[in-house]
Design an enzyme around this catalytic site. Sequence first.
Site, mmCIF file in Angstrom:
data_model
loop_
_atom_site.group_PDB
_atom_site.id
_atom_site.type_symbol
_atom_site.label_atom_id
_atom_site.label_comp_id
_atom_site.label_asym_id
_atom_site.label_seq_id
_atom_site.Cartn_x
_atom_site.Cartn_y
_atom_site.Cartn_z
ATOM 1 N N ASP A 298 -31.624 9.885 53.633
ATOM 2 C CA ASP A 298 -31.814 10.151 52.191
ATOM 3 C C ASP A 298 -30.951 11.331 51.746
ATOM 4 O O ASP A 298 -31.417 12.221 51.028
ATOM 5 C CB ASP A 298 -33.298 10.437 51.911
ATOM 6 C CG ASP A 298 -33.605 10.422 50.412
ATOM 7 O OD1 ASP A 298 -34.611 11.031 50.003
ATOM 8 O OD2 ASP A 298 -32.797 9.826 49.660
ATOM 9 N N LYS B 54 -28.682 13.255 49.553
ATOM 10 C CA LYS B 54 -28.260 13.211 48.137
ATOM 11 C C LYS B 54 -28.200 14.650 47.625
ATOM 12 O O LYS B 54 -28.775 15.563 48.248
ATOM 13 C CB LYS B 54 -29.242 12.362 47.326
ATOM 14 C CG LYS B 54 -30.680 12.799 47.404
ATOM 15 C CD LYS B 54 -31.600 11.772 46.756
ATOM 16 C CE LYS B 54 -33.055 12.221 46.892
ATOM 17 N NZ LYS B 54 -33.992 11.186 46.460
ATOM 18 N N ASN C 17 -30.998 17.051 47.796
ATOM 19 C CA ASN C 17 -31.502 17.483 49.106
ATOM 20 C C ASN C 17 -30.532 18.395 49.829
ATOM 21 O O ASN C 17 -30.676 18.626 51.029
ATOM 22 C CB ASN C 17 -31.789 16.245 49.978
ATOM 23 C CG ASN C 17 -32.975 15.471 49.460
ATOM 24 O OD1 ASN C 17 -33.799 16.017 48.734
ATOM 25 N ND2 ASN C 17 -33.060 14.208 49.799
ATOM 26 N N ASP D 177 -35.487 17.803 53.054
ATOM 27 C CA ASP D 177 -36.197 16.565 52.722
ATOM 28 C C ASP D 177 -35.981 15.466 53.756
ATOM 29 O O ASP D 177 -35.122 14.601 53.593
ATOM 30 C CB ASP D 177 -35.783 16.056 51.332
ATOM 31 C CG ASP D 177 -36.741 14.956 50.875
ATOM 32 O OD1 ASP D 177 -36.815 14.702 49.670
ATOM 33 O OD2 ASP D 177 -37.427 14.363 51.749
ATOM 34 N N THR E 98 -31.845 -9.592 81.951
ATOM 35 C CA THR E 98 -30.816 -10.624 82.020
ATOM 36 C C THR E 98 -30.681 -11.290 80.654
ATOM 37 O O THR E 98 -31.670 -11.628 80.024
ATOM 38 C CB THR E 98 -31.164 -11.717 83.065
ATOM 39 O OG1 THR E 98 -30.397 -12.885 82.722
ATOM 40 C CG2 THR E 98 -32.635 -12.094 82.999
HETATM 41 C C1 D1A Z 1 -39.165 19.279 52.986
HETATM 42 C C2 D1A Z 1 -38.814 18.883 51.611
HETATM 43 N N1 D1A Z 1 -39.107 17.703 51.107
HETATM 44 N N2 D1A Z 1 -39.824 16.801 51.789
HETATM 45 C C3 D1A Z 1 -40.337 15.711 51.112
HETATM 46 N N3 D1A Z 1 -39.983 15.541 49.859
HETATM 47 N N4 D1A Z 1 -41.138 14.905 51.742
HETATM 48 C C4 D1A Z 1 -38.131 19.837 50.709
HETATM 49 C C5 D1A Z 1 -37.570 19.347 49.535
HETATM 50 C C6 D1A Z 1 -36.963 20.225 48.659
HETATM 51 C C7 D1A Z 1 -36.914 21.590 48.947
HETATM 52 N N5 D1A Z 1 -36.334 22.419 47.993
HETATM 53 C C8 D1A Z 1 -36.263 23.766 48.059
HETATM 54 O O1 D1A Z 1 -36.637 24.442 49.004
HETATM 55 C C9 D1A Z 1 -35.699 24.425 46.892
HETATM 56 C C10 D1A Z 1 -35.313 23.832 45.697
HETATM 57 C C11 D1A Z 1 -34.870 24.884 44.880
HETATM 58 C C12 D1A Z 1 -34.357 24.944 43.582
HETATM 59 C C13 D1A Z 1 -33.998 26.186 43.045
HETATM 60 C C14 D1A Z 1 -34.139 27.373 43.790
HETATM 61 C C15 D1A Z 1 -34.648 27.301 45.078
HETATM 62 N N6 D1A Z 1 -34.806 28.472 45.870
HETATM 63 O O2 D1A Z 1 -35.270 28.413 47.038
HETATM 64 O O3 D1A Z 1 -34.485 29.591 45.348
HETATM 65 C C16 D1A Z 1 -35.008 26.052 45.625
HETATM 66 N N7 D1A Z 1 -35.511 25.748 46.862
HETATM 67 C C17 D1A Z 1 -37.447 22.059 50.150
HETATM 68 C C18 D1A Z 1 -38.062 21.169 51.027
#
Ligand code: D1A
Length: 320
Positions: free
Chosen positions: A136, A138, A141, A157, A176
């Site tokens: 995934d 993109k 992520n 993610d 086999t």
């Molecule tokens: C593990 C996970 N997703 N898993 C899931 N959807 N099943 C996951 C998905 C997205 C994030 N995003 C961030 O940590 C994340 C997004 C973001 C936007 C502005 C600013 C910050 N930041 O840390 O300053 C951000 N951190 C972190 C973890």
Amino acid sequence: QSSLPRELREKYLLTRRIGTGVCGEVRLAFQRSTCRKVAVKIINKKNFQSEGMATRNATTEIEILQRVDHPCLIKTEDFYQTDDSYYIVLELMEGGELFHRVKSQQQLQENVAKLYFYQMLSAVQYLHSNGIIHRDLKPENILLSSQEDVCLIKVTDFNQSRILEESVLMRTLCGTPSYLAPEVFTQASTTGYSLAVDAWSLGVLLFVCLGGYPPFHESFGDKSVTDQIILGEFTMVPSKWRHVSDQAKDVVRRLLVVDPSKRMSIEAALQHAWLQDQGMLETAHRLMYPPGEDAAAVSMQEAPSGGPSKRKRGDGDEED
Ligand SMILES: C/C(=N\NC(=N)N)c1ccc(NC(=O)c2cc3cccc([N+](=O)[O-])c3[nH]2)cc1
């Protein structure tokens, strides 16, 4: 705050929302004991299709998040859950999502796109060498460590990720083959290329970084996005690609190949001429392995020729 797990509330102060995702949100938080800033990803369980899918996916994802150790993969430092949500405490990535960086800059300068792409390739190479397919990849992520162009990126993610385990198919191919039906072998060739799905996604990511718009989009021609993808018909708008080098375009073209057996592999991409750029590689390695942060990095550093080599011992003494 009341619906948060007590231990989470005791250890962290959650404040404003800093990112949103389809399956939850990201909040800025402060570790109470150190006032250190962290990010907390909140994933509501009901977003997953079926209960069974949810637990398997989430368990796998949490396992992967806690197991991976690479400078370009997000690190989790804590994990909590309630009946309806998961709370993942992560390092703060102040540059936010690549998606917004590309959007705000229209398109990235080629050398910046190259630096980011090299880090993504390194992260995915590490995942594949550990039998993990991301599936995934993109711009949402891919997180950036700072507002600077020259910064560390981290892949996150792992919701769609799969761990390649010894499959029934692999065991079957050990026996086999005399009595096996042909589709058992052809099916083998498709599963054999499952790693290649990440190579395709990296091609799309590189296209977006360089061109500032997606390669497959309903606004191009009369075919649906799915048909454009199945046919591998992407559109390089001249005004956007005129200043992009032929080598960069070559990487995109060799990744966006429909037949997975003909698609350039991650390894081959890392060897591509476009990435044999010493300046970029030095910058990337300085960001990924900052000196002094890790004993291994220190020992790998070339001791200044002739002068006494300064090495830190476990007890932190400088020795001449
Ligand atoms: C593990 C996970 N997703 N898993 C899931 N959807 N099943 C996951 C998905 C997205 C994030 N995003 C961030 O940590 C994340 C997004 C973001 C936007 C502005 C600013 C910050 N930041 O840390 O300053 C951000 N951190 C972190 C973890």
